[in-house]
Design an enzyme around this catalytic site. Structure first.
Site, PDB file in Angstrom:
ATOM      1  N   CYS A  36       0.878  -0.826   0.186  1.00 35.64           N
ATOM      2  CA  CYS A  36       0.260   0.065  -0.019  1.00 35.64           C
ATOM      3  C   CYS A  36       0.667   1.497  -0.863  1.00 35.64           C
ATOM      4  O   CYS A  36       0.509   2.196   0.049  1.00 35.64           O
ATOM      5  CB  CYS A  36      -1.018   0.209   1.014  1.00 35.64           C
ATOM      6  SG  CYS A  36      -1.994  -1.448   0.705  1.00 35.64           S
TER       7      CYS A  36
ATOM      8  N   HIS B 164      -9.575   3.055  -1.586  1.00 34.70           N
ATOM      9  CA  HIS B 164      -8.016   2.721  -1.575  1.00 34.70           C
ATOM     10  C   HIS B 164      -7.266   2.337  -3.163  1.00 34.70           C
ATOM     11  O   HIS B 164      -7.777   0.165  -2.981  1.00 34.70           O
ATOM     12  CB  HIS B 164      -6.880   2.272  -0.145  1.00 34.70           C
ATOM     13  CG  HIS B 164      -5.759   2.315  -0.061  1.00 34.70           C
ATOM     14  ND1 HIS B 164      -5.225   2.549  -0.698  1.00 34.70           N
ATOM     15  CD2 HIS B 164      -5.436   0.088   1.074  1.00 34.70           C
ATOM     16  CE1 HIS B 164      -4.237   1.195  -0.300  1.00 34.70           C
ATOM     17  NE2 HIS B 164      -4.487   0.929   0.099  1.00 34.70           N
TER      18      HIS B 164
ATOM     19  N   CYS C 248      -0.198   2.825   6.522  1.00 41.97           N
ATOM     20  CA  CYS C 248       0.179   1.209   6.623  1.00 41.97           C
ATOM     21  C   CYS C 248       1.042   0.361   6.145  1.00 41.97           C
ATOM     22  O   CYS C 248       0.074   0.901   4.889  1.00 41.97           O
ATOM     23  CB  CYS C 248      -1.073   0.355   8.428  1.00 41.97           C
ATOM     24  SG  CYS C 248      -2.318   0.412   7.333  1.00 41.97           S
TER      25      CYS C 248
ATOM     26  N   GLY D 162       1.022  -3.623   4.017  1.00 38.69           N
ATOM     27  CA  GLY D 162       1.808  -4.714   3.780  1.00 38.69           C
ATOM     28  C   GLY D 162       3.338  -5.470   4.755  1.00 38.69           C
ATOM     29  O   GLY D 162       4.599  -4.745   4.760  1.00 38.69           O
TER      30      GLY D 162
END
Lengths: 719, 400
Positions: free
Chosen positions: B90, B356, B386, B388
């Site tokens: 992300c 997102h 945040c 992975g």
């Protein structure tokens, strides 16, 4: 390789070679000698000029029982390369067998398990005799191993990822009919004498069909049933499959995860030869793991020793029980009645009123129904079992029983009264067995007319599923009575462990320590959630607070008080007085008596969930924190130390008894191999050092028993 | 050397399903459209662009084979322009920005486009496999659990109830709706058009401005089922203080699955002079790190702290904070970790309302924060996500 060739090579005029495996020793096993002989046989087959087919058969009762466990168990660090080499040699020979241009048939005339079934998997067709007792499967996972002879790869390729899972991950053993249905074998014959002829006939049937001589995975364009591990649908399931395994093992047993891993590699990520090599690597990585050694030690060796009933006095002729009386038709009583009736014994299930006795019979019917609905019993078998149980409220009905088992409420006066009422109607030779978990047999036998016939048989709940029985002899119990108790336990298919008549015997004494330690920690102010979770993560089937709630909070207090009153223990010797104080306050001041009483350490919600009782906050001291390893070890080590003391004090006679009793009776974590075996792979020296640390931090109850110190000095395992 | 932000643009976002408005748009066209829009706005001589870095988290299928270079070609940019696709989950879009800033800052390059693209409707999340998802050995040994379980665990550990996370989600919807109504996104959102010039989508259409606490409360937890299969057990091994994980996250209080693309034009003083570009801001500092991969989503707070430290600034120096709303609990935890309030955090809503698009989001947030700093006259904005594997990323920008 020296020694006699264990594979007979018979080349018939019709061009079919029959390889008959007949090893020295009790059964065919896959060991170094076999591998050498097998390689030689395949060499010869490859050089045959007019070969038309091959039949692989056994000259022994079983087809083959798997790997050589004695050899595996004896492996030491440093032996890995040797094992890898052996597996490569075995697998190379199997691949060459598979690639022969002729059909190869496994003629399975007897049980084919593990390496035996793996051998059959390397054939083009598997034909088995449909006879009772013949079993087929890959049970390696139960010994902390994975099938390492190509079983994971071939079964996955043959059945597909999903279909192969139960046979590889649960190690299910199948009857020929089940194996046929599941696709593990291709056909059955009813007559053992017809097996080889049928194998030969099949070879004739497919003569000239080149496909029949090819393994599925060697055929062009072969697709694994259910698709490759890389297909989106399968790939998405892998993590979930892993999580489901984790839920069962809590990461404490590595073998199932290794199997799933090899399965996914074998299901389309790797070619068969690479996958077979990967399977070997993962097998080898397990052979020296403590979990593997422990599981082999307990489930292979200890189990056999216990099942042999070594504590049974010699020279007494076996006398099976034909008629059994069970007094008390409650939870334990009806379970015992069921187990006995199932073994063909006629049972009188007796209680104070006929309603209570009938309720016990109804409970047995429910056990039967469950099995019928799951296909474990036929309707007629179930009816025959139930017909053997006769409910009764008439004391006189017990006359003529060979043995009576009393399973009434765990109170001295109740048990005394039952004995006084029923013993007079029994024959002189009848055995009186008390199913008590804690009361001293010598004391219970004091009022018996024939104390020499009096013995303790401690069953575990639920009786229909728990295989363990503790046998407790009193001071006056005769050898004859003991022998008959052993015979009866074996007769109903359970495992006997002989224990000395002392408070809590073995199992109750040991299970109490870890529960008491958990309670002591709550009393100290540690986080109850952490205590509960770390108990589970130590490998116990349930957390300790759940356990105490299930047992009920008053029972341990009652037992303690009874033992003190009887002078068996002294209150001031209690190593965890905080635990006892906590129980008293919970049960008697706060009215939290346990699950059955509406709530204990947990609140029980209508939706079936439970949550920690918020009132536990009164003991919580947020500033009091100890390492998680200590919380876990305090519970585990108490149980292990107590088991060692039992061995030291002669409460149990042998380490195997402690291991099996702890595993089968009181939920010792499987990967420990039992509470005594745990010390062997933990390392006696390291174990003593850890005990010393815990003793310094938490009290002398963690002092290592002398037996552990002795073994720490010598480095010898406790066997 | 200073890395200036000359501009930041993005596509509108739409539901990442077949029913989404952007589903028919190939990811390469989506990205090329943004590059083309950027070129037009500045009449950019694309031969001057040293590199195009695009984040993309599912780089297979339509998005495979270095979609950055394909997008550069599809946009008809000069053949001298290279492209590279990267994947830091992300964080990919923001990582692209940080890498561009590093290239410029180090004097290696003068003008770089950083951005990202993700067509979640066409290439489903997770469909590229990987050890974390499809390797049983890794999953078991590393306790690799789905991110939503980590989000639920954060809420459980912090005592945030379903109402708490739903209230946060409702506020995100309200803020996003107001910002859209007031035209706060207008400067940066470039409509997606077809080859005939017809507009396919002009502005974000994922929002649910009319949602209510009741409607949010009626949604089923997304991760209770998975948790029950065994993932809860796995994560409890690392967090033994938790007896039961409260599965509070639903599609309503988690980031939306959408399609979208974004690009940021980053360059040096030389580029500014040569191309006569007006800097809107600069990249002050950047940080990336990793925390516990099992709970996975607690990296943003520590990343922001590390970023502040590199910049020599304090929490109180920051005018606007932007935390990607992967899950409501992630944003709540970020605010708690940093001791900041909702009045300066995600002031125009976030991914719960807007969506997102994995590889593009980080770059999108540059425009979101820069626009708002300009609107408010603020100076510093911190952007965090945040990531992975327990990673966290932060970029600190200054309006000029």
């Amino acid at each position: 390789m020296n020694g006699k060739d264990c594979i007979d090579y018979a080349h018939a005029p019709d061009g079919i070679v029959t390889l008959t495996v007949a090893m020295e020793g009790p059964a065919n096993v896959i060991n170094e000698a076999f591998i050498e002989n097998f390689r030689n046989a395949v060499d010869r087959l490859e050089n045959e000029k007019d070969l038309r087919g091959v039949i692989l058969a056994s000259g022994r009762e079983h087809f083959a029982l798997g790997g050589d466990i004695d050899m595996l168990f004896a492996l030491k660090p440093g032996d890995e390369a040797h094992v890898m080499d052996l597996l490569s040699r075995l697998k190379d020979a199997k691949r060459r067998l598979e690639r022969l241009p002729v059909p190869v048939v496994a003629a399975i005339g007897g049980t084919a398990l593990g390496g035996g079934y793996e051998l059959a998997l390397a054939c083009n067709r598997r034909i088995a005799v449909d006879r009772p007792g013949l079993r087929i499967g890959l049970p390696e996972v139960g010994l902390g191993l994975i099938p390492g002879g190509g079983g994971v790869v071939r079964l996955t390729q043959m059945l597909g990822l999903e279909a192969a899972m139960p046979f590889l991950l649960e190690g299910r053993q199948l009857t020929p009919a089940q194996a046929l249905k599941a696709g593990l074998i291709d056909e059955t014959v009813s007559d053992a004498g017809a097996l080889l002829a049928r194998a030969r006939a099949w070879i004739e049937e497919v003569a000239g069909d080149a496909q029949a001589a090819l393994q599925p995975w060697d055929r062009k364009g072969y697709r694994i049933p259910g698709g490759s591990a890389n297909s989106p649908a399968n790939a998405a399931r892998i993590a979930v499959g892993a999580a489901m395994l984790y839920k069962k093992t809590l990461g404490l047993q590595p073998a199932p995860g290794h199997i799933l891993d090899v399965m996914t590699e074998a299901a389309g990520r790797l070619d068969v030869d690479s996958a077979l090599r990967y399977e070997s690597r993962r097998f080898v990585s397990l052979v020296n793991r403590p979990e593997t050694k422990n599981m082999i030690s307990a489930l292979h060796y200890d189990m056999r020793k216990v099942a042999r009933g070594e504590g049974r006095p010699e020279g007494i002729a076996p006398a099976p029980v034909e008629r059994l009386g069970v007094i008390g038709a409650g939870m334990m009583g009806h379970g015992i009645a069921w187990a006995a009736a199932r073994a063909g014994i006629r049972v009188v299930l007796s209680d104070r009123t006929s309603e209570e006795a009938e309720r016990g019979l109804a409970a047995c019917r429910a056990l039967a129904e469950k099995r019928v609905s799951r296909g474990r019993l036929s309707r007629s078998e179930a009816e025959a079992i139930i017909a053997r149980i006769r409910p009764s409220a008439d004391t006189g009905d017990l006359a003529g029983c060979d043995m009576v088992i009393e399973a009434v409420f765990e109170k001295l006066d109740v048990k005394d009264a039952v004995l006084a009422r029923h013993e007079p109607v029994l024959d002189k030779g009848a055995v009186w067995a008390s199913n008590t978990s804690t009361l001293p047999i010598t004391r219970l036998a004091r009022n018996a007319r024939r104390p020499e016939n009096f013995i303790g048989l401690h069953f575990f709940s639920p009786v229909d599923r728990m295989r363990l029985v503790e046998i407790i002899t009193g001071e006056k119990t005769s050898e004859d009575t003991l022998a008959r108790a052993y015979d009866f336990v074996a007769q109903i298919g359970k495992l006997p462990v002989l224990v000395k008549d002392s408070p809590g015997f073995f199992t109750s004494r040991v299970i109490n320590t870890k529960a008491a330690e958990a309670l002591e920690m709550v009393w100290e102010g540690l986080d109850p959630a952490r205590i509960e979770n770390l108990g589970r993560q130590a490998g116990f089937p349930v957390g300790m607070l759940t356990l105490v709630d299930e047992i009920g909070l008053t029972l341990p207090v009652d037992i303690f008080d009874t033992n003190v009153a009887m002078g068996l223990i002294r209150a001031e010797d209690d190593p965890t007085p905080g635990a006892r104080a906590l129980l008293r306050e919970m049960a008697f001041t706060l009215g939290r008596k346990g699950k059955a009483a509406g709530g204990g350490f947990f609140d029980y919600h209508r939706n079936g969930r439970k949550s920690l009782w918020p009132g536990l906050a009164r003991w919580r001291r947020a500033e009091h924190a100890i390492p998680d390893d200590d919380i876990r070890d305090r519970m585990l080590f108490r149980a292990v130390i107590e088991s060692l003391r039992c061995l030291e004090d002669g409460v149990i006679g042998h380490a195997c008894d402690g291991n099996i009793a702890s595993l089968l009776g009181i939920g010792a974590p499987m990967h420990t191999g039992g509470y005594i075996q745990f010390v062997n792979t933990y390392g006696p020296e390291r174990f003593v050092a850890r005990c010393d640390e815990l003793a310094a931090a938490y009290g002398p109850r963690f002092t290592a028993p002398g037996i552990a110190r002795n073994h720490a000095r010598t480095g010898e395992p406790i066997l | 050397m200073t890395a200036f932000i000359f501009d930041a643009v993005r596509s509108p976002r739409s539901r990442g399903k077949a029913s989404g408005t952007l589903h028919e748009v190939k990811p390469v066209r989506l990205a090329a459209g943004i590059l083309e829009g950027l070129r037009k706005r500045h009449d950019l001589d694309t031969a001057q662009v040293d590199d195009v870095i695009l984040g993309c988290v599912t780089p297979i299928g339509d998005q495979g084979s270095c979609i950055a270079k394909a997008a550069v070609q599809a946009a008809g940019w000069d053949e001298s322009v290279p492209g590279v696709q990267l994947d830091r989950f992300c964080a990919s879009g923001l990582e692209a920005v940080n890498m561009a800033a590093a290239k410029v800052g180090s004097g290696q390059q003068d003008l770089v486009v950083a951005g990202g693209v993700e067509s979640m409707s066409r290439v489903p999340m997770g469909s590229n496999g990987g050890a974390m998802l499809t390797d049983a050995e890794f999953v078991l040994e590393r306790l690799s659990v789905p991110q939503g379980i980590g989000a639920d665990l954060i809420a459980t550990l912090e005592g945030w109830s379903r109402e708490d996370v739903d209230a946060f989600a409702l506020e995100s919807q309200k803020r996003a709706a107001r910002a859209q109504a007031e035209g706060r996104f207008a400067r940066s959102v470039l409509p997606v058009k077809d080859e005939n010039g017809f507009t396919i989508l002009a502005q974000d259409d994922f929002l649910r401005p009319d949602t209510t606490m009741e409607a949010l409360g009626a949604l089923k937890p997304s991760f209770a089922g998975l948790g029950g299969l065994g993932f809860d057990e796995m994560i409890r091994t690392r967090y033994p203080q938790v007896l039961e994980i409260d599965h509070v996250h639903t599609p309503g209080n988690s980031s939306g699955i959408v399609d979208g693309a974004a690009a940021v034009l980053i360059g040096s003083e030389k580029a500014r002079r040569d191309l006569n570009l007006e800097p809107r801001g600069r990249i002050v500092a950047a940080a990336v790190l990793a925390t516990d991969p099992v709970i996975m989503l607690t990296g943003p707070g520590p990343a922001a702290r590390k970023c502040l430290e590199r910049a020599g600034l304090e929490v109180s120096d920051i005018d606007l904070w932007e935390i990607n709303e992967a899950f409501a609990s992630v944003a709540l935890r970020y605010m708690k970790d940093l001791g900041i309030g909702p009045e300066i955090t995600n002031v125009n809503g976030g991914a719960i309302a807007l969506g997102h698009p994995l590889g593009a989001t980080g770059a999108m947030l540059i425009s979101t924060v820069l626009d708002e700093l300009e609107h408010r006259g603020g100076r510093y904005g911190m952007i965090s996500l945040c990531v992975g594997g327990g990673m966290g990323i932060s970029t600190l920008i200054e309006r000029m």
